[in-house]
Write an enzyme that holds these catalytic residues in place. Structure first.
Site, mmCIF file in Angstrom:
data_model
loop_
_atom_site.group_PDB
_atom_site.id
_atom_site.type_symbol
_atom_site.label_atom_id
_atom_site.label_comp_id
_atom_site.label_asym_id
_atom_site.label_seq_id
_atom_site.Cartn_x
_atom_site.Cartn_y
_atom_site.Cartn_z
ATOM 1 N N THR A 146 58.495 68.311 42.940
ATOM 2 C CA THR A 146 58.501 67.196 41.989
ATOM 3 C C THR A 146 57.635 67.499 40.771
ATOM 4 O O THR A 146 57.940 67.070 39.661
ATOM 5 C CB THR A 146 58.008 65.915 42.699
ATOM 6 O OG1 THR A 146 58.923 65.624 43.751
ATOM 7 C CG2 THR A 146 57.946 64.724 41.759
ATOM 8 N N ASP A 178 56.864 68.030 50.225
ATOM 9 C CA ASP A 178 57.464 67.796 51.551
ATOM 10 C C ASP A 178 57.050 68.843 52.584
ATOM 11 O O ASP A 178 56.822 68.513 53.753
ATOM 12 C CB ASP A 178 58.997 67.766 51.447
ATOM 13 C CG ASP A 178 59.505 66.524 50.716
ATOM 14 O OD1 ASP A 178 58.693 65.633 50.409
ATOM 15 O OD2 ASP A 178 60.724 66.456 50.442
#
Ligand code: ASP
Length: 329
Positions: A17, A93
């Site tokens: 991100t 993640d």
């Protein structure tokens, strides 16, 4: 100070991100760019030279142990070439898995820090620039040398061994038992860095490969081992995210007893050790007697990384049990 004598920071960008923007076609966020550091001054006021590298640009669900090994090699190369610190930007993640892989395998005293962001670069409240600046400061700080790879997020500094992602969207997305080992804040005279603890010393492992197939099975109330036989038939090792201190239903006991590959028992509970205390069929003590190996404090996905590393070194079941049991990680 001439550019050649400036302290050098290597920033290894991998995606996530922190490198993402909304896809112009409306398909959602995708990694598209490199986050950039503004002029960086070290804690002693020197202007640092920054080298950007980008071995790949991936969302972190696409990261595999093979990518982690690329990052291990690149980090050591940068350190050997004179970098005073190395920062790795990474999707959140699977950031803790890469951090733990580096913790197990990296051999350098140089400060190595992983970071990422929860909000993408086009958001007004993007947290990437602040996390990157913090990570850079921590990596270059002399107090970071020799601590092994760390994770910096939201001002907190975490040990790669214990850090875990604890929220899917919050900016304070990282935590883990027993919590941060330091903090970085920005005072009137620049970055203020405080350490509260030093990560444990651990051996450095050098796997010949990272191709071992290790699968994770997740226990639940009423699980009678569905999927176990299929996983055991194809895997080189299994990790079970078991219940509480490492317990399962009675049906798992004979299955584990008949498995020749290493079976690691972790817990799906968010903190605390696996302690084989219960003696009912499937209780932790019986699993241990059947040959299962307790994961200690490691969560299932970190236990999997350790098992991949140990299998990649050719270790057998008893040696693997010795590493997990002796806390050599
Ligand atoms: N949500 C993730 C991130 O923070 C996506 C990824 O892990 O790449 O970067």
């Amino acid at each position: 100070m001439s550019p050649a004598s400036r302290p050098r920071l290597a920033v290894i960008h991998t995606g996530g991100t922190i490198a993402s923007r909304p896809d112009p076609g409306g398909a959602g966020l995708t990694p598209q760019q490199r986050p950039q550091l503004a002029d960086l001054r070290t804690h002693s006021g020197e202007l640092a030279a920054v080298d950007d590298l980008q071995p790949f640009n991936l969302p972190s669900p696409h990261i595999t142990p093979a990518h982690m090994e690329v990052l291990r090699r690149l980090t050591e190369e940068q350190a050997a070439a004179g970098a005073c610190g190395v920062v790795l930007t990474h999707g959140t993640d699977t950031l803790e898995e890469t951090a733990f892989y580096l913790h197990l395998t990296l051999q350098t005293p140089v400060g190595v820090v992983l970071t990422g962001s929860m909000r993408h670069a086009a958001q007004a409240s993007a947290d990437g620039p602040g996390n990157l600046e913090d990570a850079a400061q921590v990596a270059l700080h002399p107090g970071t040398r020799g601590r092994g790879p760390l994770v910096v997020f939201g001002g907190e500094i975490y040990d790669a061994r214990t850090v875990t992602k604890v929220h899917t969207t919050a900016v304070d997305a990282f935590g883990g038992y027993p919590g941060p080992i330091g903090r970085i804040d920005h005072g009137p005279h620049g970055a203020a860095l405080h350490y509260f603890a030093r990560p444990e010393r651990r051996p450095v492992y050098r796997p010949a490969h990272v191709n071992a197939r290790v699968e994770i099975l997740y226990a639940y109330a009423g699980w009678r081992g569905e999927g176990y036989a299929e996983a055991a038939a194809r895997a080189d090792g299994l990790v079970i995210a078991a219940l509480g201190t490492g317990n399962l239903s009675a049906e798992l006991l004979p299955l584990i007893g008949a498995t020749r590959q290493p079976v690691i028992i972790a817990t799906r509970t968010h903190a605390g050790p696996v302690l084989p205390v219960y003696g009912y069929p499937g209780g932790g003590a019986t699993l241990l007697r059947a040959g299962a190996i307790p994961a200690s404090f490691l969560n299932a996905h970190k236990a999997r990384i350790l098992l991949i590393v140990l299998l990649g070194m050719g270790l057998g079941r008893n040696e693997i049990a010795g590493v997990f049991g002796g806390g050599a990680f």
